[in-house]
Motif scaffolding. Structure first.
Motif, PDB file in Angstrom:
ATOM      1  N   VAL A   6       0.737  -1.146  -0.118  1.00  0.00           N
ATOM      2  CA  VAL A   6       0.054   0.079   0.118  1.00  0.00           C
ATOM      3  C   VAL A   6       0.758   1.178   0.067  1.00  0.00           C
ATOM      4  N   LEU A   7       0.647   2.106  -1.015  1.00  0.00           N
ATOM      5  CA  LEU A   7       1.353   3.350  -1.016  1.00  0.00           C
ATOM      6  C   LEU A   7       0.721   4.690  -0.482  1.00  0.00           C
ATOM      7  N   ALA A   8       1.346   5.329   0.520  1.00  0.00           N
ATOM      8  CA  ALA A   8       0.617   6.585   0.591  1.00  0.00           C
ATOM      9  C   ALA A   8       1.502   7.702   0.251  1.00  0.00           C
ATOM     10  N   GLY A   9       1.094   8.354  -0.644  1.00  0.00           N
ATOM     11  CA  GLY A   9       1.768   9.469  -1.282  1.00  0.00           C
ATOM     12  C   GLY A   9       0.994  10.393  -2.316  1.00  0.00           C
ATOM     13  N   MET A  10       1.393  11.504  -2.476  1.00  0.00           N
ATOM     14  CA  MET A  10       0.682  12.436  -3.193  1.00  0.00           C
ATOM     15  C   MET A  10       1.742  13.021  -4.283  1.00  0.00           C
ATOM     16  N   GLY A  11       0.947  13.470  -5.382  1.00  0.00           N
ATOM     17  CA  GLY A  11       1.713  14.221  -6.562  1.00  0.00           C
ATOM     18  C   GLY A  11       2.752  13.082  -7.208  1.00  0.00           C
ATOM     19  N   GLY A  12       4.003  13.575  -7.346  1.00  0.00           N
ATOM     20  CA  GLY A  12       4.742  12.634  -8.045  1.00  0.00           C
ATOM     21  C   GLY A  12       5.011  11.338  -7.287  1.00  0.00           C
ATOM     22  N   SER A  13       4.827  11.413  -6.078  1.00  0.00           N
ATOM     23  CA  SER A  13       5.347  10.277  -5.092  1.00  0.00           C
ATOM     24  C   SER A  13       4.079   9.180  -5.238  1.00  0.00           C
ATOM     25  N   VAL A  39      -2.736   2.193  -3.972  1.00  0.00           N
ATOM     26  CA  VAL A  39      -2.317   3.832  -4.004  1.00  0.00           C
ATOM     27  C   VAL A  39      -3.369   4.792  -3.382  1.00  0.00           C
ATOM     28  N   LEU A  40      -2.586   5.253  -2.049  1.00  0.00           N
ATOM     29  CA  LEU A  40      -3.683   6.331  -1.448  1.00  0.00           C
ATOM     30  C   LEU A  40      -3.212   7.578  -1.490  1.00  0.00           C
ATOM     31  N   ASP A  41      -3.780   8.154  -2.516  1.00  0.00           N
ATOM     32  CA  ASP A  41      -3.614   9.661  -2.730  1.00  0.00           C
ATOM     33  C   ASP A  41      -4.828  10.613  -2.598  1.00  0.00           C
ATOM     34  N   THR A  42      -5.453  10.453  -1.481  1.00  0.00           N
ATOM     35  CA  THR A  42      -6.947  10.771  -1.105  1.00  0.00           C
ATOM     36  C   THR A  42      -7.091  11.102   0.382  1.00  0.00           C
ATOM     37  N   THR A  43      -8.005  12.015   0.600  1.00  0.00           N
ATOM     38  CA  THR A  43      -8.581  12.061   2.091  1.00  0.00           C
ATOM     39  C   THR A  43      -9.946  11.547   1.998  1.00  0.00           C
ATOM     40  N   ASP A  44     -10.204  10.830   1.084  1.00  0.00           N
ATOM     41  CA  ASP A  44     -11.630  10.359   1.152  1.00  0.00           C
ATOM     42  C   ASP A  44     -11.768   9.149   2.263  1.00  0.00           C
ATOM     43  N   PRO A  45     -12.509   9.178   3.210  1.00  0.00           N
ATOM     44  CA  PRO A  45     -12.700   8.332   4.214  1.00  0.00           C
ATOM     45  C   PRO A  45     -13.029   6.827   3.841  1.00  0.00           C
ATOM     46  N   GLY A  46     -13.866   6.759   2.726  1.00  0.00           N
ATOM     47  CA  GLY A  46     -14.293   5.643   2.059  1.00  0.00           C
ATOM     48  C   GLY A  46     -13.055   4.982   1.352  1.00  0.00           C
ATOM     49  N   GLN A  47     -12.415   5.593   0.823  1.00  0.00           N
ATOM     50  CA  GLN A  47     -11.426   5.015  -0.028  1.00  0.00           C
ATOM     51  C   GLN A  47     -10.305   4.602   0.846  1.00  0.00           C
ATOM     52  N   VAL A  48      -9.677   5.402   1.950  1.00  0.00           N
ATOM     53  CA  VAL A  48      -8.957   4.923   2.927  1.00  0.00           C
ATOM     54  C   VAL A  48      -9.431   3.640   3.677  1.00  0.00           C
ATOM     55  N   ALA A  49     -10.714   3.544   3.915  1.00  0.00           N
ATOM     56  CA  ALA A  49     -11.339   2.439   4.825  1.00  0.00           C
ATOM     57  C   ALA A  49     -11.257   1.064   3.917  1.00  0.00           C
ATOM     58  N   ASP A  50     -11.537   1.369   2.608  1.00  0.00           N
ATOM     59  CA  ASP A  50     -11.303   0.109   1.599  1.00  0.00           C
ATOM     60  C   ASP A  50     -10.041  -0.365   1.705  1.00  0.00           C
ATOM     61  N   ALA A  51      -8.802   0.562   1.788  1.00  0.00           N
ATOM     62  CA  ALA A  51      -7.517  -0.063   1.811  1.00  0.00           C
ATOM     63  C   ALA A  51      -7.138  -0.741   3.165  1.00  0.00           C
ATOM     64  N   SER A 106      -9.370  -2.301   4.781  1.00  0.00           N
ATOM     65  CA  SER A 106     -10.252  -3.520   4.830  1.00  0.00           C
ATOM     66  C   SER A 106      -9.399  -4.846   3.967  1.00  0.00           C
ATOM     67  N   GLY A 107      -8.261  -4.533   3.500  1.00  0.00           N
ATOM     68  CA  GLY A 107      -7.394  -5.519   2.803  1.00  0.00           C
ATOM     69  C   GLY A 107      -6.766  -6.645   3.920  1.00  0.00           C
ATOM     70  N   ASP A 108      -6.043  -7.237   3.542  1.00  0.00           N
ATOM     71  CA  ASP A 108      -5.502  -8.335   4.406  1.00  0.00           C
ATOM     72  C   ASP A 108      -4.354  -7.769   5.074  1.00  0.00           C
TER      73      ASP A 108
END
Length: 553
Positions: free
Chosen positions: A86-93, A110-122, A124-126
């Motif tokens: 899982v990658l937490a990064g913004m822009g070029g990162s 890829v987590l390049d968001t502040t949306d709580p639903g999208q982060v929650a989906d990540a 919920s993975g293993d």
């Protein structure tokens, strides 16, 4: 996929206009100067910044020691049963690793968001198989820091020692490097500090998450090395010189938009990466090139491009493309980096600073000081599931529907302007929002961009404030079913997301640009309602009427 990096200008008139620019660049030895990291190429005002931003030209050599480190760490992780990255990064990162892994066909979350639903989906993975790569050049990126805090707590709540699952990529000496070493995180990679974020595809920011996910990053560097021999040459055949000259010549004729579509390159998602490179590098001082990512060559914006746009194929120049660029991903990275920097010289700007990015961040921080991510705001109207909010001055009283608000909003667009759609939503669960770009482009005739918020703030956000001031801005925000607290911070992800949208809208309004925010109280229902409202618009709407009136005047 083509193995040689090349550029074809298929438009004969454009090729003729670009030729003298190429000749001038060859005479001035710009390509070899850039390859040798000559910081004087953009004039005295840019020299101090350029002097600490040019190490990207030789990354195909200087990044090679990383390969063994990445391979060793990947083997170590797999031995421990850890194979979900899982990658937490913004822009070029985030954009470079995403295109590298998508092209290679290997999974990367890829987590390049502040949306709580999208982060929650990540989340919920293993988690038993998960490693979090936290990637931030400054080491202070608020979105990335929030992701780290949330995952750290989730690991601990599931009986997993967080320090064994967190890998950091940052600049040496950054607050994140110091904190990571104090915490004892599994591995800390430091990248070359003399490379800006948007030029960092071949640094640790691009290579570490992509390599850990399983992409062949060694071949990526090999392909960049092969391209370097071409783009460093002071020759009229240099593809980077030809590309830069073509874009600049078109801009001089009024084509400040650059519309991208793939024509069979085999590269996945390249327009999203090149979008941030070009927009952030050139969009300043009231000028610049606005990238527009089209779905394909038949899509509106590409197929019907007007005199204000240059069509560019990622792949062979076919189906109406004025310019085509071919080559493997590593070569395309270097080609576009060289061409963008050289285009900056031709446009008379510094391609390495981003003077207008901080304003939106500052506004968001100020809003976060208020509980809820900013003060409550009263909508101009509510239509079904959608609240209508407008910046001051353009929306008249009495507007009662979303369709009416859209018509009034689109009527504010200047001729040959552009429409920017900014979706502060879940990039996965709300993916259908992307249909808004072709739907509105088709009905308005405006060049139309689409960006997921807050991701675009780290790319095209610079152009919106610093580039040509002919844009209008449609924000889409949505109520979250469940919010996520950010540990040890006085705000939730939902509040941060709201503050980012409102803060950027505030700054755009201060630039006298029209902003329409449509807030979806029910995301699924609201998106359906919005599409229906757009379908009710016709190509002879108020924007077209206004253009006709301007012609008569």
């Amino acid at each position: 996929m083509a193995t040689e990096t090349s550029v074809e200008i298929s438009d004969e008139a454009l090729a003729a206009e670009a030729r003298p620019l190429v000749e001038r660049l060859v005479t001035d030895a710009v390509a070899s100067g850039l390859a040798a990291q000559d910081a004087t190429l953009w004039g005295p005002d840019a020299e101090s910044e350029a002097s600490i931003r040019l190490s990207w030209t030789t990354l195909h050599e200087t990044s090679r020691p990383l390969l063994a480190e990445i391979d060793a760490l990947r083997a170590e992780l797999h031995a421990d049963g850890l194979d979900r990255i899982v990658l937490a990064g913004m822009g070029g990162s985030s954009l470079a690793p995403e295109v590298i892994t998508a092209t290679a066909g290997v999974p990367l979350t890829v987590l390049d968001t502040t949306d709580p639903g999208q982060v929650a989906d990540a989340l919920s993975g293993d988690l038993e198989r998960t490693v979090l790569v936290v990637s931030s050049k400054s080491g202070t990126t608020v979105e990335t820091d929030s992701h780290r805090r949330i995952f750290e707590r989730a690991f601990a709540a599931n009986g997993i020692d967080p320090v064994t699952r967190i890998i950091v990529v940052t600049d040496p000496g950054s607050p994140m490097e110091q904190a990571a070493k104090q915490a004892g995180y599994r591995k800390v990679f430091t990248a070359d500090p003399h490379v800006g974020g948007r030029y960092s595809a071949l640094t640790a920011f691009g290579l570490v998450p992509a390599g850990l996910a399983g992409a062949d990053v060694a071949t990526l560097l090999d392909d960049a090395a092969a391209a370097f021999a071409e783009v460093r040459a002071d020759s009229a055949d240099n593809p980077a010189l030809r590309l830069a000259a073509g874009l600049a010549a078109a801009h001089d004729k009024g084509a400040e938009k650059v519309v991208f579509a793939d024509t069979g390159s085999g590269i996945k998602g390249f327009p999203d990466w090149v979008e941030q490179l070009i927009a952030e590098s050139t969009g300043k001082n009231g000028t610049g090139l606005l990238p527009v990512a089209a779905e394909n060559t038949r899509a509106p914006g590409f197929a019907d491009a007007g005199a204000d746009a240059t069509t560019v194929a990622i792949g062979p120049a076919q189906d109406g493309a004025r310019i085509g660029t071919s080559g493997p991903l590593g070569g395309q990275f270097l080609l576009w980096e060289f061409a963008t920097a050289i285009a900056g010289r031709l446009l008379g700007i510094n391609p390495f600073d981003q003077p207008d990015v901080e304003a939106a961040k500052k506004a968001a921080r100020e809003l976060l000081d208020t509980a809820g991510g900013g003060p409550a705001v009263t909508p101009a109207t509510v239509d079904g599931s959608i609240e209508v909010h407008a910046s001051d001055g353009w929306l008249s009283a009495g507007v009662g529907t979303v369709a009416e608000a859209l018509r009034a909003f689109l009527a504010t667009a200047p001729r040959a302007g552009y429409l920017s759609i900014q979706a502060y939503l879940d990039r996965l669960d709300d993916a259908s929002a992307a249909v808004l770009r072709p739907e509105l482009a088709r009905r308005t005739g405006l060049q139309t961009t689409f960006g997921w918020g807050p991701r675009f703030l780290h790319s095209t956000g610079q152009y919106h404030k610093g580039g040509h001031q002919n844009g209008i801005f449609l924000q889409i925000t949505g109520a979250a079913e469940e919010d996520l607290a950010v540990p040890d911070r006085p705000y939730t992800l939902g509040e941060l997301q709201r503050a980012q949208a409102l803060g950027d809208g505030q700054v755009l309004a201060e630039h006298n640009r029209p902003v329409l925010r449509l807030h979806l109280n029910d995301r699924a229902a609201g998106l359906v309602e919005l599409v229906k409202a757009i379908e009710g618009l016709h190509q002879d709407h108020a924007h077209e009427d206004k253009a006709a009136q301007e012609d008569k005047a």
